[in-house]
Design an enzyme around this catalytic site. Sequence first.
Site, PDB file in Angstrom:
ATOM      1  N   CYS A 136      33.409  -3.008  16.270  1.00  0.00           N
ATOM      2  CA  CYS A 136      33.017  -4.428  16.247  1.00  0.00           C
ATOM      3  C   CYS A 136      31.897  -4.702  17.246  1.00  0.00           C
ATOM      4  O   CYS A 136      30.915  -5.368  16.925  1.00  0.00           O
ATOM      5  CB  CYS A 136      34.211  -5.333  16.532  1.00  0.00           C
ATOM      6  SG  CYS A 136      35.383  -5.335  15.164  1.00  0.00           S
ATOM      7  N   HIS A 182      36.505 -12.426  16.425  1.00  0.00           N
ATOM      8  CA  HIS A 182      37.661 -11.558  16.184  1.00  0.00           C
ATOM      9  C   HIS A 182      38.854 -12.405  15.733  1.00  0.00           C
ATOM     10  O   HIS A 182      39.123 -13.456  16.323  1.00  0.00           O
ATOM     11  CB  HIS A 182      38.067 -10.824  17.476  1.00  0.00           C
ATOM     12  CG  HIS A 182      37.493  -9.452  17.602  1.00  0.00           C
ATOM     13  ND1 HIS A 182      36.671  -9.075  18.648  1.00  0.00           N
ATOM     14  CD2 HIS A 182      37.641  -8.341  16.833  1.00  0.00           C
ATOM     15  CE1 HIS A 182      36.339  -7.788  18.508  1.00  0.00           C
ATOM     16  NE2 HIS A 182      36.916  -7.323  17.412  1.00  0.00           N
ATOM     17  N   GLU A 198      33.321 -14.347  20.308  1.00  0.00           N
ATOM     18  CA  GLU A 198      32.790 -13.364  21.266  1.00  0.00           C
ATOM     19  C   GLU A 198      31.471 -13.844  21.871  1.00  0.00           C
ATOM     20  O   GLU A 198      30.586 -14.312  21.181  1.00  0.00           O
ATOM     21  CB  GLU A 198      32.573 -12.010  20.575  1.00  0.00           C
ATOM     22  CG  GLU A 198      33.846 -11.396  20.017  1.00  0.00           C
ATOM     23  CD  GLU A 198      34.869 -11.015  21.098  1.00  0.00           C
ATOM     24  OE1 GLU A 198      34.509 -11.019  22.294  1.00  0.00           O
ATOM     25  OE2 GLU A 198      36.021 -10.737  20.731  1.00  0.00           O
TER      26      GLU A 198
END
Length: 204
Positions: A141, A165, A78
């Site tokens: 998250c 993730h 991410e």
Amino acid sequence: MKLLLTGFEPFGGETSNPSFEAVKRLPERIGSAEIIKTELPVSFKNSGPALISAIEKHHPDAVICVGQAGGYAGIAIERTAVNLQDAAAVDNDGIQPEEQPVVADGPDGYFSSLPVKRIADALKSNEIPAFVSNSAGTYVCNNVMYTLLHLIHSKHLPIRGGFIHVPFSVEQAACKAPGTPSMALEYMTKGLELAVRTVESERI
Ligand code: PCA
């Protein structure tokens, strides 16, 4: 160097969460890095405080938070966290915030301070499906990633931090619709190990 890795407890009716299953399978040391592992609750209210107390307890040099992204076919590194809680489903406390900030008056967003492209490249060159993702979503998250980066920035901590993730595990996907993407836990664990090695090799 000390690295804190977090995974999440199960949520959304699942009996396991591959994020913490993969973190648990990591060795205690990777290269020169000591690995600390913590499980976080899938809770808008309690995930941030649990992460902050683990950081205050262990004083890591880097933090990699890991969560499950069901439906992904590869490991997502991410790049950004946004100051937004907007849940499509309740968390494990039964809470479903809509268009709320993570931190009132906080900046709109933060970039991961991990080498996201290098991590994705390291995984791909070791034949583990991976990509850089430009959104960690607006659920728990993202909440954790934003909380981590806000702590680092607002307190000027010498910590590199970011979020990864992972897909459904093969075991989870076995009972889902045909075509549901999944990844074996061994691949996820290897992917996290490669991420740690990449961060460790760039120690500041
Ligand atoms: N995934 C969720 C929260 C916990 C987890 O493992 C998310 O992507 O926000």
